[in-house]
Design a protein around this motif. Sequence first.
Motif, short mmCIF file in Angstrom:
data_model
loop_
_atom_site.label_atom_id
_atom_site.label_comp_id
_atom_site.label_asym_id
_atom_site.label_seq_id
_atom_site.Cartn_x
_atom_site.Cartn_y
_atom_site.Cartn_z
N PHE A 282 13.03 20.18 92.05
CA PHE A 282 11.54 20.22 91.75
C PHE A 282 10.96 21.41 92.09
CE2 PHE A 282 7.11 19.21 92.95
CZ PHE A 282 6.70 18.70 91.88
N ASN A 283 11.30 22.18 92.97
CA ASN A 283 10.48 23.52 93.36
C ASN A 283 11.05 24.59 92.29
OD1 ASN A 283 9.01 24.15 96.22
ND2 ASN A 283 10.64 22.25 96.51
N LEU A 284 12.28 24.37 91.69
CA LEU A 284 12.44 25.41 90.51
C LEU A 284 11.72 25.06 89.35
CD1 LEU A 284 14.73 27.51 89.59
CD2 LEU A 284 16.11 25.52 88.99
N LEU A 285 11.46 23.73 89.14
CA LEU A 285 10.53 23.47 88.05
C LEU A 285 9.14 23.98 88.31
CD1 LEU A 285 11.57 19.88 87.44
CD2 LEU A 285 12.12 21.84 86.01
N VAL A 286 8.79 23.81 89.41
CA VAL A 286 7.52 24.41 89.80
C VAL A 286 7.36 25.86 89.45
CG1 VAL A 286 5.67 24.97 91.57
CG2 VAL A 286 6.62 22.56 91.19
N ASN A 287 8.51 26.75 90.05
CA ASN A 287 8.55 28.24 89.91
C ASN A 287 8.34 28.51 88.41
OD1 ASN A 287 8.69 28.60 92.75
ND2 ASN A 287 10.64 28.86 92.72
N VAL A 288 9.14 27.80 87.68
CA VAL A 288 9.13 28.08 86.18
C VAL A 288 8.03 27.55 85.46
CG1 VAL A 288 9.97 27.27 84.02
CG2 VAL A 288 11.72 27.59 85.85
N GLY B 50 4.39 21.88 94.53
CA GLY B 50 5.74 22.03 95.00
C GLY B 50 6.10 21.63 96.43
N LEU B 51 5.12 21.92 97.37
CA LEU B 51 5.46 21.47 98.75
C LEU B 51 5.09 20.15 99.00
CD1 LEU B 51 3.65 24.54 100.59
CD2 LEU B 51 6.14 24.37 100.04
N LYS B 52 4.39 19.33 98.20
CA LYS B 52 4.03 17.93 98.47
C LYS B 52 5.39 17.22 98.00
CE LYS B 52 0.29 18.23 100.08
NZ LYS B 52 0.06 17.58 101.52
N PHE B 53 6.09 17.39 97.23
CA PHE B 53 7.02 16.55 96.82
C PHE B 53 8.21 15.83 97.94
CE2 PHE B 53 11.40 15.74 94.56
CZ PHE B 53 10.93 14.44 93.92
N PRO B 54 8.69 16.98 98.92
CA PRO B 54 9.25 16.48 100.02
C PRO B 54 8.51 15.51 100.74
CG PRO B 54 9.52 18.85 99.83
CD PRO B 54 8.35 18.37 98.73
N ALA B 55 7.00 15.83 100.92
CA ALA B 55 6.31 14.76 101.77
C ALA B 55 6.44 13.47 100.88
CB ALA B 55 5.00 15.42 101.80
N LEU B 56 6.12 13.34 99.81
CA LEU B 56 6.04 12.28 98.92
C LEU B 56 7.58 11.31 99.29
CD1 LEU B 56 4.65 13.02 95.55
CD2 LEU B 56 3.55 11.95 97.44
N LEU B 57 8.65 12.01 99.26
CA LEU B 57 10.06 11.39 99.48
C LEU B 57 10.13 10.75 101.03
CD1 LEU B 57 12.42 13.59 97.73
CD2 LEU B 57 11.71 11.42 96.98
#
Length: 316
Positions: free
Chosen positions: A297-303, A245-252
């Motif tokens: 994306f973080n909401l999806l990861v939490n689910v 979940g933390l990596k997605f902002p880094a990818l963008l």
Amino acid sequence: MILRILLRSVAVFVPVFLVATFVTFALRALSGLTPAHLQLGESATPETVAAIEREWGLDRPFLTQYGDWFAGVLRGDLGVSWYNGADIAGLLFEGAIVSLSVAGLALVIGVVLGFGLGVLAAVRRTTWVDRAITGAMTAVSVMPSFVVGIALVAVFAVGLGWFPSAGYVPADRDLGLWLAHITLPAVALSLDTVADVARQLRAGLVAAYRENYVTGAIVRGLGPRRIFFRHVLRNGMGPALTVLGLKFPALLGGAVVTESIFGMAGFGKFAADSAQRGDVPAVQGVLVVSVVLVVVFNLLVNVILARVTPASARGV
């Protein structure tokens, strides 16, 4: 259970989104830029600047401007560019397709290789396989994506000619060419994700193997495969999913440099060009879309965490 997790996540993300949009909108006031700087340049006079600001509604109170802008954001209207008067939402959509294609493939590569290597290292813990994977992931994690991108272009595009060195082809035009153009930048972006996911998953699984419920399952005579999938994996993959979940902002964020190397007119290039021109509404649009993507994306990861890991479902 899932509804409770969703409500709890929304209760956190909504204030974050409100604060982020307010700070984002305040950029214009902090920057001191106006459309007159782009349209008139050095020939701007106080009278012409005031006239253009009035035309754009910038002479109104700050909170009134923010309220109108925020209402537009909720409708999907991000305003128009100071640079060319184009609809910002449309421009961002075109660039976001490119960036999300690259980031999406990088995420898939990171998940598949990261989970595969992490599971292999955990299952073969304390062996040479575990040490080799851990060492390789440590080496990969310190390699900047732009260095990896340049090396990939030199070897696989220029040297071997297996992939195009630059450009982008939409998927609806030619699916094969689309995949060929996004593969190298996605690989360059994914390596850090692969390394971190593999290391976190390995650590989580090794810790889960040491728990009493695993010892009890072994005593009851359960097979290694059943123990792994029913007890170890579910309870040990939480840290890896959190890192993901933390990596997605880094990818963008990494897309800004990577798109420049591979000559792709994506989200990152649009953001960089807008910032260099002083096109504040376009920069605000970029930041808002980035916040929304990260929050979703973080909401999806939490689910997913609540669904697959018992401790997260209990709020532990």
